[in-house]
Design an enzyme around this catalytic site. Structure first.
Site, short mmCIF file in Angstrom:
data_model
loop_
_atom_site.label_atom_id
_atom_site.label_comp_id
_atom_site.label_asym_id
_atom_site.label_seq_id
_atom_site.Cartn_x
_atom_site.Cartn_y
_atom_site.Cartn_z
N ASP A 190 -78.57 32.99 -37.70
CA ASP A 190 -77.49 33.96 -37.84
C ASP A 190 -76.13 33.27 -37.80
O ASP A 190 -75.21 33.62 -38.55
CB ASP A 190 -77.57 35.01 -36.73
N GLU A 216 -80.53 35.49 -46.88
CA GLU A 216 -79.57 34.38 -46.89
C GLU A 216 -78.81 34.30 -48.22
O GLU A 216 -78.27 33.26 -48.58
CB GLU A 216 -80.29 33.05 -46.63
#
Length: 301
Positions: A190, A216
């Site tokens: 993250d 992503e």
């Protein structure tokens, strides 16, 4: 189902909290400046703002007139701000203690400044989320989400119909991201996505926009920009993504990205255009990653 009255009340509460938060952050910044003054001049009798050196005043919640509305209190962005606040308060207390013991180091001050920067970053995201009624903002990265992306792409295409000017979209994908999560954990993953989001924003021109596309992947919108004109902008995104290591404690990595881009005309099917950009992204990955590929079609459909 919500009613118009309930929606109005929620909107009023949100606006009130937004104004309250802005004031609280302003006061927190004032307390922060006082702290830095005391670190530099611990024995000075000068009081730049007030006569208190209580580290608790670094907590923005001390300046809120009331608890946040449920819409805010239950939102992930607010909880992230609370965690950033707790880290900042703890670091400030440790730094003040070291200063009092005359053992303060440059590294401690640097760590304090990093926590301040992180708090500002998270606070800005929450404020942006409130401005967008917390519906168009991705909680993790603070970027606009797919709902906002789809709306903005349709708006940009309507603009293209009026002006006849094409625009470019690019899909940015973090290379080898699954091994990052597997090796360092999802929390570090993250952090990598947050850092990439910041670098993408910093590398764009004022009218460009970047969205959390999913996982992503990010989608970049370059209005009124042909594919050829977009190429150097996209290349700058690629370079800046891996210009510096991304780290948290002992874990620090260079994260590269691959990018696929496509030009979009006024008559194009948006889903097909995104698919062309995605196909170009696939070519970039097949060619070794950390590169850009342009969808040079005979017509930007």
């Amino acid at each position: 189902m919500s009613t118009p009255i309930a929606d109005d009340l929620a909107s009023d509460a949100l606006q009130q909290f937004h104004a309250d938060l802005r004031l609280a952050l302003l006061m927190q910044h004032k307390a922060r400046l006082y702290l830095l003054f005391r670190l530099q001049f611990p024995t000075s009798e000068i009081e730049p703002f007030h006569d208190s050196d209580d580290v608790e005043e670094l907590d923005f919640r001390a300046f809120l007139s009331s608890p946040p509305p449920e819409l805010i209190a239950s939102h992930g962005a607010y909880h992230k701000l609370l965690r950033a606040q707790n880290r900042l308060s703890q670091r400030a207390q440790e730094t003040m203690t070291s200063a009092g013991d005359d053992v303060l180091s440059a590294e401690q001050v640097a760590q304090l400044l990093r926590e301040m920067h992180n708090f500002d970053r998270v606070a800005d995201r929450l404020a942006a989320g409130i401005t967008a009624s917390l519906t168009d903002i991705d909680e993790l990265t603070g970027l606009l989400n797919r709902v906002a992306m789809e709306r903005d792409l349709e708006r940009e295409q309507a603009q293209a119909r009026r002006t006849g000017r094409r625009f470019t979209i690019a899909i940015v994908d973090a290379d080898h991201f699954k091994p990052v999560n597997d090796q360092f954990g999802h929390r570090f993953g993250d952090l990598v996505l947050e850092a990439l989001a910041e670098r993408l924003i910093a590398s764009l021109r004022p009218r460009d926009a970047v969205y959390r596309y999913g996982g992503e992947e990010f989608l970049v919108l370059l209005p009124e920009t042909t594919l050829e004109a977009a190429a150097p902008v996209i290349e700058r995104l690629r370079v800046q993504a891996s210009a510096h290591k991304i780290g948290d404690g002992d874990n620090r990595i260079i994260q590269t990205v691959s990018i696929g881009a496509a030009e979009v005309s006024a008559e194009a099917d948006l889903e097909a255009a995104i698919e062309r950009a995605d196909t170009a992204l696939y070519r970039a990955k097949q060619a070794g990653r950390n590169r850009i590929e342009l969808a040079r079609a005979s017509s930007a459909a």
